[in-house]
Design an enzyme around this catalytic site. Sequence first.
Site, PDB file in Angstrom:
ATOM      1  N   LEU A  14       0.879  -1.167   0.000  1.00  0.00           N
ATOM      2  CA  LEU A  14       0.000   0.000   0.000  1.00  0.00           C
ATOM      3  C   LEU A  14       0.911   1.210   0.000  1.00  0.00           C
ATOM      4  CD1 LEU A  14      -2.703  -0.937   2.680  1.00  0.00           C
ATOM      5  CD2 LEU A  14      -3.119  -0.580   0.245  1.00  0.00           C
ATOM      6  N   ASP A  15       0.610   2.212  -0.821  1.00  0.00           N
ATOM      7  CA  ASP A  15       1.497   3.375  -0.861  1.00  0.00           C
ATOM      8  C   ASP A  15       1.440   4.140   0.467  1.00  0.00           C
ATOM      9  OD1 ASP A  15      -0.595   5.453  -0.995  1.00  0.00           O
ATOM     10  OD2 ASP A  15      -0.962   4.695  -3.009  1.00  0.00           O
ATOM     11  N   LYS A  16       2.335   5.068   0.627  1.00  0.00           N
ATOM     12  CA  LYS A  16       2.513   5.762   1.912  1.00  0.00           C
ATOM     13  C   LYS A  16       1.243   6.426   2.412  1.00  0.00           C
ATOM     14  CE  LYS A  16       5.594   9.119   4.165  1.00  0.00           C
ATOM     15  NZ  LYS A  16       6.777  10.001   3.969  1.00  0.00           N
TER      16      LYS A  16
END
Length: 334
Positions: A179-181
């Site tokens: 999952l991106d930041k």
Amino acid sequence: MRRRRLPHICSSFFQTFREAPFCVGQKHICVFFLELFLCFSCGKLKNGEKEWKDYFEYKMADKTGRAMKQGFVKQKSSGEIRLNKYLSDAGVCSRREADRMIEAGAVTVDGVAAVQGMKIRPEQHVFVKGKEVAREQEMILLAVNKPRGIVCTTDTRWDDRTIYDLLNYPKRIFSVGRLDKESEGLLLMTNNGDILNKIMRAGNYHEKEYLVTVDKEITPEFLKKMAEGVYLRELEVKTRPCRVELAGEKRFRIVLTQGLNRQIRRMCETLHYKVTRLVRVRIMNIELGDLRPGEYRSITRAEWASLQAQLKHSENPGSSRKKNQNFERNREIR
């Protein structure tokens, strides 16, 4: 229990048994019938159909969960394996780092310096910088609620806090996808590379569900275009058709079967919407539930059983490449 209820219960039992996603041997069937009979005789299943169905699901999940663990240990302890994978499974380092350590002469096998690409057998002894290492025998599969601002990488060059820093788990595990930041929600962590590959491979069409909040009111046209697929110019690809439904004035649910880089954000941007919050709430049969940000839990036996059933016919990238190579080899021979 009254006798007149028994035929109905038995009929429902056989229907549930046929629909059960588990492979049960004849021995287990006989044992289960015996257990069921004893429970009826002792009056443990007083509420009839619903109660014995719950009992049946519990028993099958229990047996399948144990079979998964036993299969994982058997897989770990049999056959040859590449040395870099062995070191990765032992929690020493990544495969790439293992190759560097082998090249530097820091790894020995049975007292002899290791070489790149070599395979080892279960009875051999592997040492890294003079210390013997062994592969992990316990299968680990965790559900984690990743908070916003945490990255899913081991790269610490940018001083970001990683999911590994957050969990501080005592054994080496890795994330099933990312999952991106700025995204949050369900993340699976495991030490089983086969499960990771089978879940993440886009060709297996496994579902991942997200709850997305955007910056303005959602229109029927927006939902229709998202569901039909959106052409992403940056990636030069059109997304697969997917399920989308309205969940509020500025919120919607979306179920994807692929995982392109920042896919949902890119799809929304293409349609002139900006994502303000993105939460993954489900991966296949495993749900985020009421898990708090930063917390994790082990997958239950019932979840393991259902996951195993769904992954039964899935392929990982390695097996797919081997099939393609064999196909090309056979075609050349002909």
